[in-house]
Write a protein that holds these residues in place. Sequence first.
Motif, PDB file in Angstrom:
ATOM      1  N   PRO A 188       0.847  -1.198   0.000  1.00 30.17           N
ATOM      2  CA  PRO A 188       0.000   0.000   0.000  1.00 30.17           C
ATOM      3  C   PRO A 188       0.889   1.257   0.000  1.00 30.17           C
ATOM      4  O   PRO A 188       1.847   1.352   0.771  1.00 30.17           O
ATOM      5  CB  PRO A 188      -0.783  -0.116   1.308  1.00 30.17           C
TER       6      PRO A 188
ATOM      7  N   LYS B  69       1.057   5.745  -0.575  1.00 29.30           N
ATOM      8  CA  LYS B  69       0.431   7.042  -0.731  1.00 29.30           C
ATOM      9  C   LYS B  69       1.100   7.748  -1.901  1.00 29.30           C
ATOM     10  O   LYS B  69       2.322   7.703  -2.056  1.00 29.30           O
ATOM     11  CB  LYS B  69       0.580   7.876   0.540  1.00 29.30           C
TER      12      LYS B  69
ATOM     13  N   GLU C 173      -5.486  10.991  -4.977  1.00 32.13           N
ATOM     14  CA  GLU C 173      -6.571  10.941  -4.007  1.00 32.13           C
ATOM     15  C   GLU C 173      -7.110   9.518  -3.827  1.00 32.13           C
ATOM     16  O   GLU C 173      -7.977   9.281  -2.991  1.00 32.13           O
ATOM     17  CB  GLU C 173      -7.705  11.865  -4.465  1.00 32.13           C
ATOM     18  N   ARG C 174      -6.604   8.560  -4.620  1.00 38.64           N
ATOM     19  CA  ARG C 174      -7.082   7.186  -4.552  1.00 38.64           C
ATOM     20  C   ARG C 174      -6.179   6.347  -3.651  1.00 38.64           C
ATOM     21  O   ARG C 174      -4.998   6.636  -3.480  1.00 38.64           O
ATOM     22  CB  ARG C 174      -7.107   6.566  -5.953  1.00 38.64           C
ATOM     23  N   ASP C 175      -6.779   5.289  -3.057  1.00 38.00           N
ATOM     24  CA  ASP C 175      -5.974   4.305  -2.335  1.00 38.00           C
ATOM     25  C   ASP C 175      -5.319   3.399  -3.371  1.00 38.00           C
ATOM     26  O   ASP C 175      -6.017   2.765  -4.181  1.00 38.00           O
ATOM     27  CB  ASP C 175      -6.844   3.482  -1.387  1.00 38.00           C
TER      28      ASP C 175
ATOM     29  N   ASN D 120       6.546  -0.141   4.173  1.00 35.98           N
ATOM     30  CA  ASN D 120       5.194   0.385   4.413  1.00 35.98           C
ATOM     31  C   ASN D 120       4.376  -0.564   5.290  1.00 35.98           C
ATOM     32  O   ASN D 120       3.203  -0.829   5.032  1.00 35.98           O
ATOM     33  CB  ASN D 120       4.463   0.632   3.088  1.00 35.98           C
TER      34      ASN D 120
ATOM     35  N   ASP E  57      -5.612  -0.003  -8.269  1.00 39.46           N
ATOM     36  CA  ASP E  57      -6.580   0.653  -7.402  1.00 39.46           C
ATOM     37  C   ASP E  57      -6.940  -0.306  -6.276  1.00 39.46           C
ATOM     38  O   ASP E  57      -7.340  -1.456  -6.515  1.00 39.46           O
ATOM     39  CB  ASP E  57      -7.827   1.033  -8.191  1.00 39.46           C
ATOM     40  N   ALA E  58      -6.798   0.144  -5.031  1.00 42.66           N
ATOM     41  CA  ALA E  58      -6.974  -0.743  -3.882  1.00 42.66           C
ATOM     42  C   ALA E  58      -8.412  -1.232  -3.752  1.00 42.66           C
ATOM     43  O   ALA E  58      -8.651  -2.340  -3.249  1.00 42.66           O
ATOM     44  CB  ALA E  58      -6.549  -0.034  -2.605  1.00 42.66           C
ATOM     45  N   LYS E  59      -9.389  -0.456  -4.201  1.00 46.56           N
ATOM     46  CA  LYS E  59     -10.790  -0.835  -4.026  1.00 46.56           C
ATOM     47  C   LYS E  59     -11.281  -1.740  -5.160  1.00 46.56           C
ATOM     48  O   LYS E  59     -11.907  -2.766  -4.918  1.00 46.56           O
ATOM     49  CB  LYS E  59     -11.657   0.421  -3.930  1.00 46.56           C
TER      50      LYS E  59
END
Length: 387
Positions: A245, A247, A282-284, A327, A360-362
Amino acid sequence: MATLELRNVHKSYGSGLADTLKNIELNIESGEFLILVGPSGCGKSTLMNCIAGLESISGGEIIVEGADISGKSPKDRDIAMVFQSYALYPTMSARDNIAFGLKMRKMAPEAIDQEVARVAKLLQIEHLLKRKPGQLSGGQQQRVAMGRALARRPKIYLFDEPLSNLDAKLRVEMRTEIKLMHQRLKTTTVYVTHDQIEAMTLGDKVAVMKDGVIQQFGTPQQIYNDPANLFVASFIGSPPMNFIPVKLERRDGHVVAQLSSGEKGELTADLPLQAMPEGVEERDVILGVRPEQIQTVASAPGLVAISAEVEIIEPTGPDTLVFVTLNHTKVCCRMAPDDAPRVGQVLALQLDPEKVMLFDAKSGERLRSGASVGRDSTANVTRLRSL
């Protein structure tokens, strides 16, 4: 040899139930070896049974050599199948098991003898023909089951996880046998497995399935090097891809991914990314990198790296797997045995900026615009900074 095409094939077991197969589209050229791979329950065996005619499809078409066989019975499809359980007749000898299908087709006895002899020589089981299945090992039973399919000379061979009941050493041996057999016969083959090693080593083409949907279709190298989404990236590869993950920040018009190591994240590094769409920060986001793509400064001189302490080492023989934390995520690095560090040693690590991937994490969607990194030498360097 025959072409095989699946057009919008779907399968449902009743109204109100979710489709087991959803809009399957595949095109296999004559003589190709296709692997259907995925976790248990993904629909791969159901799809194979539909091709064989053991289950009917709810919609779509199954095309062999330009003809729709969807409505034909299994005996009229000219397709031979090797089952996971072998399905040999216990009271028959190996020879009679191989010859059974030929007898049902009322082939002449002389022709049956010739065909059994041909198959037995191909599979190197001439000395086993008089034995019954109970007198054979697992690998020998598997050869007999394959011989029964080969004797028919069908248009298409189907293999439903044929090696899952064998021990590890025998699996490797039989995998080689199946590949050599295909190279000799060049018959169109569909092979179902949940083992991604079998998928990578056997197939000309691979279809990765999940929840009745083909997630990606291509050559083994295409799927390994360019996975379509997070699921494919996680399923293909051993050891699997690392998922970290991260940022993202936009600085001076450039987007950088932040990495940290240490229990409190004492050291951080910024990995510059190029051509990222507006709003991506702005995305995870999850950064994916394969273990062999994480280098040390010794193997990648001139690149500034992030320091990380070795927590675990796992020697495997040809490689040594080294685990660190980035991380707050356990990360695996693949190294040569001679370069293997010791536990507690601090390594200077560099992620290969040309091969990292972003997801994209989602949604699990691959962020392809972030898969390539600028070729400017200054942009390719991971810059260390202290908090």
